[in-house]
Design a protein around this motif. Sequence first.
Motif, PDB file in Angstrom:
ATOM      1  N   MET A  62       0.835  -1.197   0.000  1.00 36.70           N
ATOM      2  CA  MET A  62       0.000   0.000   0.000  1.00 36.70           C
ATOM      3  C   MET A  62       0.874   1.254   0.000  1.00 36.70           C
ATOM      4  O   MET A  62       0.592   2.224  -0.702  1.00 36.70           O
ATOM      5  CB  MET A  62      -0.901   0.039   1.246  1.00 36.70           C
ATOM      6  CG  MET A  62      -1.768  -1.166   1.437  1.00 36.70           C
ATOM      7  SD  MET A  62      -3.120  -1.209   0.270  1.00 36.70           S
ATOM      8  CE  MET A  62      -4.318  -0.229   1.143  1.00 36.70           C
ATOM      9  N   CYS A 120       0.338   5.197  -0.223  1.00 37.68           N
ATOM     10  CA  CYS A 120      -0.497   5.318   0.978  1.00 37.68           C
ATOM     11  C   CYS A 120       0.273   6.163   1.977  1.00 37.68           C
ATOM     12  O   CYS A 120       1.483   6.018   2.108  1.00 37.68           O
ATOM     13  CB  CYS A 120      -0.778   3.924   1.550  1.00 37.68           C
ATOM     14  SG  CYS A 120      -1.342   3.887   3.256  1.00 37.68           S
ATOM     15  N   VAL A 121      -0.428   7.084   2.655  1.00 40.81           N
ATOM     16  CA  VAL A 121       0.235   7.918   3.661  1.00 40.81           C
ATOM     17  C   VAL A 121      -0.103   7.473   5.077  1.00 40.81           C
ATOM     18  O   VAL A 121       0.249   8.130   6.040  1.00 40.81           O
ATOM     19  CB  VAL A 121      -0.126   9.413   3.507  1.00 40.81           C
ATOM     20  CG1 VAL A 121       0.618  10.030   2.343  1.00 40.81           C
ATOM     21  CG2 VAL A 121      -1.621   9.610   3.376  1.00 40.81           C
ATOM     22  N   ARG A 122      -0.828   6.379   5.188  1.00 38.94           N
ATOM     23  CA  ARG A 122      -1.259   5.858   6.486  1.00 38.94           C
ATOM     24  C   ARG A 122      -2.061   6.875   7.283  1.00 38.94           C
ATOM     25  O   ARG A 122      -1.817   7.136   8.451  1.00 38.94           O
ATOM     26  CB  ARG A 122      -0.070   5.322   7.271  1.00 38.94           C
ATOM     27  CG  ARG A 122       0.490   4.111   6.563  1.00 38.94           C
ATOM     28  CD  ARG A 122       1.502   3.318   7.267  1.00 38.94           C
ATOM     29  NE  ARG A 122       1.221   2.938   8.632  1.00 38.94           N
ATOM     30  CZ  ARG A 122       0.415   1.946   8.991  1.00 38.94           C
ATOM     31  NH1 ARG A 122      -0.235   1.256   8.081  1.00 38.94           N
ATOM     32  NH2 ARG A 122       0.254   1.639  10.240  1.00 38.94           N
ATOM     33  N   CYS A 123      -3.061   7.430   6.618  1.00 38.33           N
ATOM     34  CA  CYS A 123      -3.946   8.359   7.305  1.00 38.33           C
ATOM     35  C   CYS A 123      -5.015   7.600   8.075  1.00 38.33           C
ATOM     36  O   CYS A 123      -5.741   8.184   8.869  1.00 38.33           O
ATOM     37  CB  CYS A 123      -4.593   9.303   6.297  1.00 38.33           C
ATOM     38  SG  CYS A 123      -5.679   8.462   5.138  1.00 38.33           S
ATOM     39  N   HIS A 124      -5.118   6.317   7.866  1.00 39.45           N
ATOM     40  CA  HIS A 124      -6.061   5.435   8.571  1.00 39.45           C
ATOM     41  C   HIS A 124      -7.531   5.738   8.264  1.00 39.45           C
ATOM     42  O   HIS A 124      -8.412   5.381   9.016  1.00 39.45           O
ATOM     43  CB  HIS A 124      -5.835   5.468  10.094  1.00 39.45           C
ATOM     44  CG  HIS A 124      -4.446   5.062  10.493  1.00 39.45           C
ATOM     45  ND1 HIS A 124      -4.045   3.746  10.542  1.00 39.45           N
ATOM     46  CD2 HIS A 124      -3.353   5.791  10.825  1.00 39.45           C
ATOM     47  CE1 HIS A 124      -2.764   3.700  10.914  1.00 39.45           C
ATOM     48  NE2 HIS A 124      -2.323   4.914  11.078  1.00 39.45           N
ATOM     49  N   CYS A 175      -9.172   4.758   5.458  1.00 40.97           N
ATOM     50  CA  CYS A 175      -9.628   3.921   4.346  1.00 40.97           C
ATOM     51  C   CYS A 175     -11.123   3.625   4.441  1.00 40.97           C
ATOM     52  O   CYS A 175     -11.778   3.381   3.443  1.00 40.97           O
ATOM     53  CB  CYS A 175      -8.908   2.588   4.311  1.00 40.97           C
ATOM     54  SG  CYS A 175      -7.254   2.580   4.954  1.00 40.97           S
ATOM     55  N   CYS A 193     -10.455   5.721   0.380  1.00 38.84           N
ATOM     56  CA  CYS A 193      -9.151   6.374   0.331  1.00 38.84           C
ATOM     57  C   CYS A 193      -9.130   7.547  -0.646  1.00 38.84           C
ATOM     58  O   CYS A 193      -9.396   7.390  -1.838  1.00 38.84           O
ATOM     59  CB  CYS A 193      -8.119   5.348  -0.087  1.00 38.84           C
ATOM     60  SG  CYS A 193      -6.508   6.015  -0.449  1.00 38.84           S
ATOM     61  N   ALA A 250      -5.925   0.512   7.729  1.00 36.04           N
ATOM     62  CA  ALA A 250      -4.469   0.511   7.568  1.00 36.04           C
ATOM     63  C   ALA A 250      -3.688   0.072   8.789  1.00 36.04           C
ATOM     64  O   ALA A 250      -2.648   0.630   9.100  1.00 36.04           O
ATOM     65  CB  ALA A 250      -3.986   1.886   7.115  1.00 36.04           C
TER      66      ALA A 250
HETATM   67  S1  SF4 Z   1      -7.074   5.936   3.117  1.00 31.83           S
HETATM   68 FE1  SF4 Z   1      -6.008   4.057   3.725  1.00 31.83          FE
HETATM   69  S2  SF4 Z   1      -5.013   3.351   1.855  1.00 31.83           S
HETATM   70 FE2  SF4 Z   1      -5.560   5.495   1.532  1.00 31.83          FE
HETATM   71  S3  SF4 Z   1      -3.757   6.660   2.115  1.00 31.83           S
HETATM   72 FE3  SF4 Z   1      -5.073   6.560   3.916  1.00 31.83          FE
HETATM   73  S4  SF4 Z   1      -4.342   4.758   5.045  1.00 31.83           S
HETATM   74 FE4  SF4 Z   1      -3.537   4.608   2.968  1.00 31.83          FE
END
Ligand code: SF4
Lengths: 501, 462
Positions: A411, A416-420, A422, A428, B118
Motif C-alpha cells: 500500500m 499510501c500515507v497511512r492516514c487510517h 480507508c 481512500c 491501515a
Molecule cells: S485511506 Fe487508507 S489506503 Fe488510503 S492513504 Fe489513507 S491509510 Fe492509505
Amino acid sequence: MNAPTKAFDPSQVKEAPSRFRTALGKYRVSRSAKCIVCGLCVDVCPLGVNEKIGGRITSPRDYKCLGPKCPTACFKQCPVQAITVRTDPTFETMGDYRWTGDMLVSTYYMCETGRVPQNGLEYRTGASDGGFDKLRLIFPKDPGHVSPDEVDTSIELNRTGDGRPQIDIPFPVYGGGMSFGSVSIRAIVGRMKAATALNSFCCTGEGGYPDDLIPYDDHVITQVATGLFGVREETIQRVRIVEFKYAQGAKPGLGGHLLGDKVTPAVAKMREAVVGSALFSPFPFHSVYSVEDHKKHIDWIKATNSKALVSVKVSTPTDVDMVAVGSYFAGAHIIHLDGSYGGTGAAPDIAKKNIAMPIEYAVPMVHRFLVAEGIRDKITLIASGGIRTPHDLIKIVALGADGIVTGTADMVAMECVRCHNCESGRGCARGIATTDTGLVELMESDWVAQRLINMYQAWRAEVQRILAKMGLKSIRQLVGRTEFLAHLDYLPDHVDGEIEY
Amino acid sequence: MPAKYHIHTQETPPRFKALIRSGVIAWEEGCLKCAVCVKKQCVYKVYDQRNLDGRQMLDSIDTLCKDCYRCVQGCPARLINKAVNPEYLQIGDDLFTPEIITKTWNQAATGKIPVSGAGYGGKFSGKGFDAMWTDMSEIVRPTRDGIHGREYISTGVDLGRKDMYLKAGKNGEMKLPTYPSVRIEHPVLLQVPSFGAIRKPFLLGLAAAARQLLTQAIIPAAVIDRDFRPHLAHVVPSLEPNIGLDEKMLSKVSMVEIADHPKVMHQVAKIKKKSSKVAVIVKVPLNKKSPARCLELVQTGAEVIHLAGNDDGRENTPKNARYIKDAIADVHQKLVENNLRDTVSLITSGGIALAEHVAKGIICGSDAIVADLALLVAVECRVCRGCKQGLPCPVCIEDVTADWTTHRMVNLLGAWHNQLLEISGAMGIRDIRRMRGERGRAMFFEELEKMVFAGLGKPAAK
Ligand code: SF4
Ligand code: SF4
Ligand code: SF4
Ligand code: SF4
C-alpha cells in the motif's frame, strides 16, 4: 505461464515517480527573490533536485535532497545566498510509530528508483520501541567471502514431499490478501502484474476472483475465508495455491467487515451481495471446531484441485504453536502466521492493539515447537503482520520463518500515507483503498506494478548485501539463526562480531 | 427469559470543535489562481466548510482535515503545508494522551467504537495495561460472534458476598444465605472524578447514566439530595469513616460505600443492621498492603471491596507505585490462595481510560471496574487540571446539562460495551464473569520478551 524477463533482473527497474505533482520528502529547498538564475545550483546537485524552467529555477525533486548535511550543498555555493534547505514542516506530520515519516518516504524512494535511499533516512527501523524496532543484526567478524550477487534468496513452498508440485519463489515474499472492495481493482491488478513479473504470488483476499485476474492465474493465490464470498469450484481449480483464512492478525477473532459505502454494484456482483449494505464475514468457520474438521476442509480443497498447494492462514493466540502443528497434521503445505499488528481495511482499534500476539513472538514460538516435533523441514512457515522493510524480513527469518507476506508495504508503494481513513465515506482519498469510480481513476495498474517491482528489487539487493555480510550464501541458511540477532534490551556481554544499530 | 441487555446510544454532538493532530496551513501570497484549485478538490470538502469558530479561534482546516496530503502535493505553487497542531499536543497527560482523549470524545458523541483502516500505528507495547495482550481462539476453541448479535454475550456481574458452600441449620434444614447481591449489567461502575469543574447537573447526569446503563454510580453521600431520588436505586452513597446515612436514603439505595479505617467492619455492621438489603463496599487504597488488608476484611465478612488506585493508573502509594494491573493480581491471588476469592466481589478504580482497561483489569482479577476521569472526558474535559488550581475551565464543564451529560456517558459506555464484546468474542467467552482472573488467556510483555529475546545473539542450542 512464465514471466517475460527473468524475475529480479535489474532491467526490470524503471523509474516510477510519484503520481502527484509534488512528491513527499523530508527536506524542502526554497529559493528567495534574490535568485539571479545563474543556474549554479542546477549544475552542482548530483541528484538533479533543481531545474531551470524558462526564466526561473525551481526544485521539483527536493524529496531527493540530501538535506542540510549535503556535501555539495547548493545552498552554500549560491553566490547570492538565495537557497535555504530545511526539514519540510509537512514531513513532521507524517507517519506513526510503526511507519515513521522516514520509513514512508524511503519506501516511496525505493519504489521510484529501485534503490534504498542514500540521504540518511532511517529506512531500516521504525519508532515503535519494541519488537523489530529493538532488534539489531549481528555481523560476524570473519564471515568469509561471499559476494552479494551469488546469494540465493529463493525458497520452496512445498516441503511435504507429498507428490504435489514443487513451487519455488525467487525471493521469499508474496503479496497478502487484499480483497476487491477493500482496495481498487487497479491496485489488485497492479499487484498481480508485479507478482507475475517477479515470479511470485499474490492473494485475492476474500472478495472473490475478478475476471481481470485471469491472465495472472499462475501467480494468484485464491482465498477461502469464512464469508466464502465469491468462492467457487472453478476459482479453486484455476490456481496453484489456495489459502484458507482462519483469522486475520489485525482483527483476530473477528470476521472481515466491508462498510456499506464500499459495496458498489461491481463489488456486490462479485460477492453476490446487495449494493450498499455492509458485509460481515462470520467468525470463525462455523464448520471447523476440531483438527479433524480442519483436515476435512483441506481435503476438500485438495480433492477439488489435485495440484494445488494449501496454505493455512492463522493468527496468533497463546497456543499458536499447537495451531501450527495441527495445521501440519491436517495436511497444509504452508502455515501462514499473521501477527497482531498487521494491516487491514477497517478494524476496531481495540482489536488491532490488544488481541493476539505480535509476530516477533509467534514465529520463534512456532519455529521452536516445530523443530522439537521434528517436522520443521516438512512445512513452509510464512510470517506477516507488520513486516515493513528488508530488515524486518531478515529479522523474522532469523527468528524462524522461511518467508513473509506483505500488505501494508505494498500500500505504501502505491503512496499510501497511512492516514487510517480507508473506511470513511468514499474511501481512500488517494485512490488506493476505494471503489469510488472517481477516486479509482487516480492510479494506473501498470504504475502500481512498476512501483512494486522497484521496491522488491531494492529489498532483494539489501537482503543479498546483508546475507553476504553475514557470510551466508542462501537465505535458507538464516532460518532460526538467532545468533545473528541482538535485542537492545538484552544485549549479550560479548558479541563475536559487530552489531548494526 | 429476562430481556437482553442493550444500550441505547444516540448521536450527541460536542459543544466544542474537536482537535486534530495536524491541520493545514495555506498561504495566499503567490497564489496562481489556478482554474481548478486543489482546495476545491478536497475529498472531505474541508475548504468548502471553511469558517472560523469564534469561541475557540479554530479554523475548520484545523478540525476537519483527514491527512490525505493531496492539496499539499497538488498545489503548483506549493503554498499548502501540513503542520502539527500544538493545541492537540497540549491536552491530556501521560495516561490520557491526546489520542485517547479525542477518541473518547468521539465515542461519547456517537456511541460507536473506534474503527480505523491501515493496521496499527501505535507502539509495540508500553506500560501498565499496554504490556499485555488478550488471547483469541482459533480452530479448536471457537470464538463467539457477540458483536453482530448472533450469540448473546453476557456482561452482567453480581456484586456481593457469596457462601462457598451450603450451610445447614440444627435440624438439617438448609439455611439460605442472607447476603444481598446487586446485579450490574455492565461491568463498569461510575464514580465522581477526583477533580473537574463539576457542578450538580454533571452529578445528576452521572446518576441518570448509571440508571440507564443498569449499573451503579458512586457519589459522595454529602452531595446527594432530593433531586437524586429517581436514580437512588443506582446510586452508591460514599461515606467517610464513621459518618452515618439517613434511613430514608438507606432504604432506597442498593449499595453503600465506606472508606476503609481500622473499625470499618463495625460501621458496616451498623449499616447492615439498619438495612440488611444493602450491600456494603469497603474502599481500600490499592497498594502493597492491600492483599493483607483485603484478606482481613474478607475474613471478617466484607461483601465488596473497592480497590482504589490513583488517577495515573498506578497504586495509591507515594513511592515506587506499580501499575494497577500488577496490584490487582496480587490481591486476587492472595484471596485465591486462602480459598476466599469467590466469597467477595472486587471492584477497581484508577486511571481507567479505555475499554481494554476494563477487560484487562478483569483478567487480572477484578470482578468489575470503576470509571471516573473517563466520564469527565466524555463531557469534553481536556485533562488540563486547570480547575485544580482554580483556573477557569477551557471547555466550561460547569455549564453542562444533566441530560447531555447522561447521553454522552451512555454513549461512551455503550461503545465500551461493544468493545468488551469484541474482546470476549475473540476469546470465545460468553459471560464476562468467566474472564475474571483468567491470566492464562492473556499474554504478558515481560514473560514473552524474556522467553523470545533474552537468548538472542548466542548460537542456538542444538
Ligand atoms: S485511506 Fe487508507 S489506503 Fe488510503 S492513504 Fe489513507 S491509510 Fe492509505
Ligand atoms: S492550487 Fe495553489 S496556486 Fe493554484 S489556486 Fe490553489 S492555492 Fe493557488
Ligand atoms: S490534506 Fe486532504 S483532507 Fe486535508 S485539507 Fe488537504 S485535501 Fe483536504
Ligand atoms: S478541562 Fe481542565 S479545567 Fe475543565 S474540568 Fe477538565 S481538567 Fe478541569
